[in-house]
Design an enzyme around this catalytic site. Structure first.
Site, PDB file in Angstrom:
ATOM      1  NE  ARG A  37     -35.122 -49.147  16.498  1.00 44.06           N
ATOM      2  CZ  ARG A  37     -35.585 -47.881  16.431  1.00 44.06           C
ATOM      3  NH1 ARG A  37     -35.796 -47.499  17.437  1.00 44.06           N
ATOM      4  NH2 ARG A  37     -34.526 -46.835  16.206  1.00 44.06           N
ATOM      5  CG  HIS A  42     -40.266 -47.105  15.042  1.00 40.98           C
ATOM      6  ND1 HIS A  42     -40.282 -48.071  16.499  1.00 40.98           N
ATOM      7  CD2 HIS A  42     -41.333 -47.083  14.763  1.00 40.98           C
ATOM      8  CE1 HIS A  42     -41.268 -47.601  16.437  1.00 40.98           C
ATOM      9  NE2 HIS A  42     -42.098 -47.279  15.710  1.00 40.98           N
ATOM     10  CE1 TYR A  96     -33.222 -43.917  16.030  1.00 47.01           C
ATOM     11  CE2 TYR A  96     -34.445 -42.753  13.786  1.00 47.01           C
ATOM     12  CZ  TYR A  96     -34.484 -43.627  15.124  1.00 47.01           C
ATOM     13  OH  TYR A  96     -34.905 -44.215  15.640  1.00 47.01           O
TER      14      TYR A  96
END
Ligand SMILES: Cc1ncc(C[n+]2csc(CCOP(=O)(O)OP(=O)(O)O)c2C)c(N)n1
Length: 342
Positions: free
Chosen positions: A248, A252, A260
């Protein structure tokens, strides 16, 4: 675990060019949504993009016939485009306009159209996998050799619904292909905290179906694995699981800076970018020239500019009308024909 039953076949030149087009169109359209319109405050709510993993939906969906069905996730923008949604419809929806597919009830990808074989995204993780099985049962009964492609992420693969669906599909020999994008993170949870197997493909044989793991950043590898699984399903031989390993290349969602995620990993995966890889291959095989690619990029920018301008000039829904037609009732809008923006 591997399902290789026949020799790999490269897609023809026209399909290769179409794949490059959809990869680039998706990357640029999502960039405009995530990096421009959202940051200008023009999009309300969450923005989820599939940056870096576009090859998964492109390499598989491109092979479907009009009467097949896809069940996409929030990272599969290209599946909508390949199934015939126009950029105008896409941007009208993202900007919450009255002429978008949800008529301003939603500002993301929570819409579908069964006439174009797209099941609307269901927010509850994993619950769309049993839905895909239900669609596959209907297609099987119709007996015309149609298939369902259902997409889900590594995090979603831990949901009970996904396991029930895989078991059901295998027992009933349903024509469904489980396309798992293993992009290393489920929100902020890394894969190693999500499951203890090295490859999610082992779960295919565990349920009695083939399972294969491919490089999800190689559109040709995805194409070939999907080609074999689709042929198997069309022949009445049942479901398959394809794990597409990818990364990714964004948070998100647009509000997540993804601190992170180790920088090194992003750099490492940037070198495996699926678009750059296909472009290099098409140049090497002399299927496209640099000039042709530049023309394609310019055409894409123009298409996006026009679609955004049209959406921005379109009206928002009348406030009083917004509670109507959310669920099918007296105003069952999705049964009205010709709601698509031409
Ligand atoms: C049942 C349920 N739990 C939590 C969420 C919130 N949520 C939406 S996407 C997501 C992460 C999904 O991760 P993954 O399946 O790996 O897909 P990715 O977003 O990485 O493509 C979470 C936790 C949800 N929508 N439904």
């Amino acid at each position: 675990m591997a399902t290789r039953t026949s020799k790999a076949r490269s897609p023809d030149a026209v399909t290769l060019e179409r794949m490059l087009y959809f990869l680039k169109l998706t990357r640029e359209a999502e960039w405009r949504i995530d990096q421009v319109l959202y940051r200008q405050g023009k999009i309300l709510g969450g923005v989820y993009v599939g940056r870096g993993q576009e090859a998964i939906a492109v390499g598989s969906t491109i092979q479907l016939t009009p009467s097949d069905v896809v069940v996409p996730t929030h990272r599969d923008f290209s599946a909508f485009l390949i199934r015939g949604f126009s950029l105008r419809e896409m941007f009208a929806n993202w900007l919450g306009r009255a002429n978008g597919p949800t008529r301003g009830r939603d500002g993301s990808l929570h819409f579908g159209d069964m006439q174009r074989g797209v099941v609307a995204i269901i927010s509850h993780l994993g619950s769309w996998c049993p839905v895909a099985c239900g669609v596959a049962m209907a297609l099987k009964r119709r007996g015309q050799g149609n298939v369902v492609l259902v997409f889900f992420g590594d995090g979603t693969s831990s949901e009970g619904d996904v396991h029930e669906a895989m078991n059901w599909a295998a027992v009933m020999k349903l024509p469904v292909i489980f396309m798992c994008n293993n992009n290393a993170f489920a929100y902020s949870t890394p894969a190693e905290k999500q499951f203890a197997v090295k490859s999610l493909a082992v779960r295919g044989p565990a349920y009695g179906m083939p399972g294969v793991s491919v490089d999800g950043n190689d559109v040709l590898a995805v194409y070939e694995a999907a080609r074999q699984a689709i042929a198997r399903a069309r022949a009445g031989r049942g479901p398959s699981l394809i794990e597409c390993k990818t990364f990714r290349m964004a948070g998100h969602s647009a509000h997540d800076a993804a601190e992170y995620v180790p920088e090194g990993l992003l750099r490492q995966w940037a070198r495996k970018d699926p678009i750059a890889r296909l472009e290099k291959l098409l140049l090497a095989r002399r299927i496209l020239t640099r000039d042709r690619i530049r023309e394609m990029e310019q055409a894409i920018q123009k298409e996006i500019d026009e679609a955004v301008a049209l959406a921005e000039a379109s009206p928002l829904p009348e406030p009083a009308s917004t509670p109507q037609g959310v669920y099918c009732g007296t105003d069952c809008w999705w049964e009205k024909k010709n709601w698509a923006i031409e």
